[in-house]
Design a protein around this motif. Sequence first.
Motif, PDB file in Angstrom:
ATOM      1  N   ALA A  76       0.761  -1.162   0.022  1.00 15.54           N
ATOM      2  CA  ALA A  76      -0.138  -0.044   0.010  1.00 15.54           C
ATOM      3  C   ALA A  76       0.714   1.254   0.065  1.00 15.54           C
ATOM      4  O   ALA A  76       0.512   2.086  -0.907  1.00 15.54           O
ATOM      5  CB  ALA A  76      -1.068  -0.090   1.226  1.00 15.54           C
ATOM      6  N   VAL A  77       1.933   1.234   0.820  1.00 16.60           N
ATOM      7  CA  VAL A  77       2.743   2.416   0.969  1.00 16.60           C
ATOM      8  C   VAL A  77       3.668   2.625  -0.320  1.00 16.60           C
ATOM      9  O   VAL A  77       3.761   3.680  -0.886  1.00 16.60           O
ATOM     10  CB  VAL A  77       3.781   2.374   2.127  1.00 16.60           C
ATOM     11  N   LEU A  78       3.899   1.470  -1.108  1.00 18.79           N
ATOM     12  CA  LEU A  78       4.491   1.343  -2.227  1.00 18.79           C
ATOM     13  C   LEU A  78       3.834   2.031  -3.393  1.00 18.79           C
ATOM     14  O   LEU A  78       4.183   2.976  -4.028  1.00 18.79           O
ATOM     15  CB  LEU A  78       5.157  -0.107  -2.756  1.00 18.79           C
ATOM     16  N   LEU A  79       2.599   1.206  -3.305  1.00 17.80           N
ATOM     17  CA  LEU A  79       1.561   2.264  -4.447  1.00 17.80           C
ATOM     18  C   LEU A  79       1.537   3.465  -4.288  1.00 17.80           C
ATOM     19  O   LEU A  79       1.352   4.536  -5.250  1.00 17.80           O
ATOM     20  CB  LEU A  79       0.235   1.461  -4.358  1.00 17.80           C
ATOM     21  N   LEU A  80       1.375   4.012  -2.954  1.00 15.72           N
ATOM     22  CA  LEU A  80       1.345   5.559  -2.762  1.00 15.72           C
ATOM     23  C   LEU A  80       2.473   6.246  -3.393  1.00 15.72           C
ATOM     24  O   LEU A  80       2.269   7.346  -3.901  1.00 15.72           O
ATOM     25  CB  LEU A  80       0.982   5.835  -1.486  1.00 15.72           C
ATOM     26  N   ARG A  81       3.636   5.890  -3.144  1.00 17.23           N
ATOM     27  CA  ARG A  81       4.756   6.445  -3.477  1.00 17.23           C
ATOM     28  C   ARG A  81       5.139   6.373  -4.996  1.00 17.23           C
ATOM     29  O   ARG A  81       5.368   7.416  -5.703  1.00 17.23           O
ATOM     30  CB  ARG A  81       6.116   5.583  -2.960  1.00 17.23           C
ATOM     31  N   ILE A  82       4.508   5.302  -5.736  1.00 18.59           N
ATOM     32  CA  ILE A  82       4.569   5.171  -6.933  1.00 18.59           C
ATOM     33  C   ILE A  82       3.661   6.125  -7.653  1.00 18.59           C
ATOM     34  O   ILE A  82       4.285   6.918  -8.528  1.00 18.59           O
ATOM     35  CB  ILE A  82       4.299   3.672  -7.659  1.00 18.59           C
ATOM     36  N   ARG A  83       2.631   6.297  -7.202  1.00 17.28           N
ATOM     37  CA  ARG A  83       1.414   7.194  -7.722  1.00 17.28           C
ATOM     38  C   ARG A  83       1.774   8.618  -7.532  1.00 17.28           C
ATOM     39  O   ARG A  83       1.837   9.292  -8.575  1.00 17.28           O
ATOM     40  CB  ARG A  83       0.178   6.870  -6.802  1.00 17.28           C
ATOM     41  N   GLY A  84       2.659   8.950  -6.745  1.00 12.75           N
ATOM     42  CA  GLY A  84       3.060  10.552  -6.296  1.00 12.75           C
ATOM     43  C   GLY A  84       4.418  10.890  -7.012  1.00 12.75           C
ATOM     44  O   GLY A  84       4.611  12.016  -7.436  1.00 12.75           O
TER      45      GLY A  84
END
Length: 273
Positions: A76-84
């Motif tokens: 979840a944190v990785l997805l957030l970082r990739i998204r931003g």
Amino acid sequence: MEMIIEMFSYPFMVRAFAVGALVALCSALLGVSLVLKRYSMIGDGLSHVGFGALAIAASLNLAPLAVAVPVVIVAAVLLLRIRGNSRIKGDAAIALISTSSLAVGVMVISMTTGMNTDVYNYMFGSILAMSEEDVRLSVVMAVIVLVLFVFFYHKIFAITFDETFAQATGVKADLYNTLIAILTAVTIVLGMRMMGALLISSLIIFPALTSMRVCKTFKSVVINSALISVVCLVTGITVSYVWGTPAGASVVMVNIAALLIYTLIGLIRNRGK
């Protein structure tokens, strides 16, 4: 009345209602922010990651939740970082991670335990899949999710509607976005045992969309979503028990019915104005 008494005479049904109601509540509260931020499909992506983690846990004879929760939180944190911060934007990042995790899960299962009943339960859900240990851990984690959401409600509200303005007023948007991602990850893992990896995201999406057909303010949408989610889950599990249908699919069908009813109510209200 006799049917209700009989239903609650089974410990697995009591466990299903207790954990299911808490997970439904957590999903609905978080779902409003995720839908408004146009990031609702994170639930689908994280459920696939959870499936891969559960498959690895099963092959190594480890506690499923103890393995899946930290793995899905990291995802979840990785997805957030990739998204931003990446050229790979939200929907593509979810598709990349979710399909990869699903493939890993299927490969691990095919090389170890095989496609047995447990795997079917992980994918499509089962009210029989939850042990007493799972219930205890699920209740504790669900309560933590609820407490954190209520405590940081105003911050979550701020970053949901205008993240840029929230940052300008001193709100640490990245921190609270990460908090939402972590709480969503925990909720997804807790609900997978009952709803299945392929259906758990419905608990996040449907109640929020349904309440938005009628309610107009953030607070009313949150409260109504919570009520809809719990009622639909209880009704779905009851339908599953009476007619012997899969629990996850039954809950989704009840949510679809609720969405149609609220849509009709919304149309009638709009015509009356």
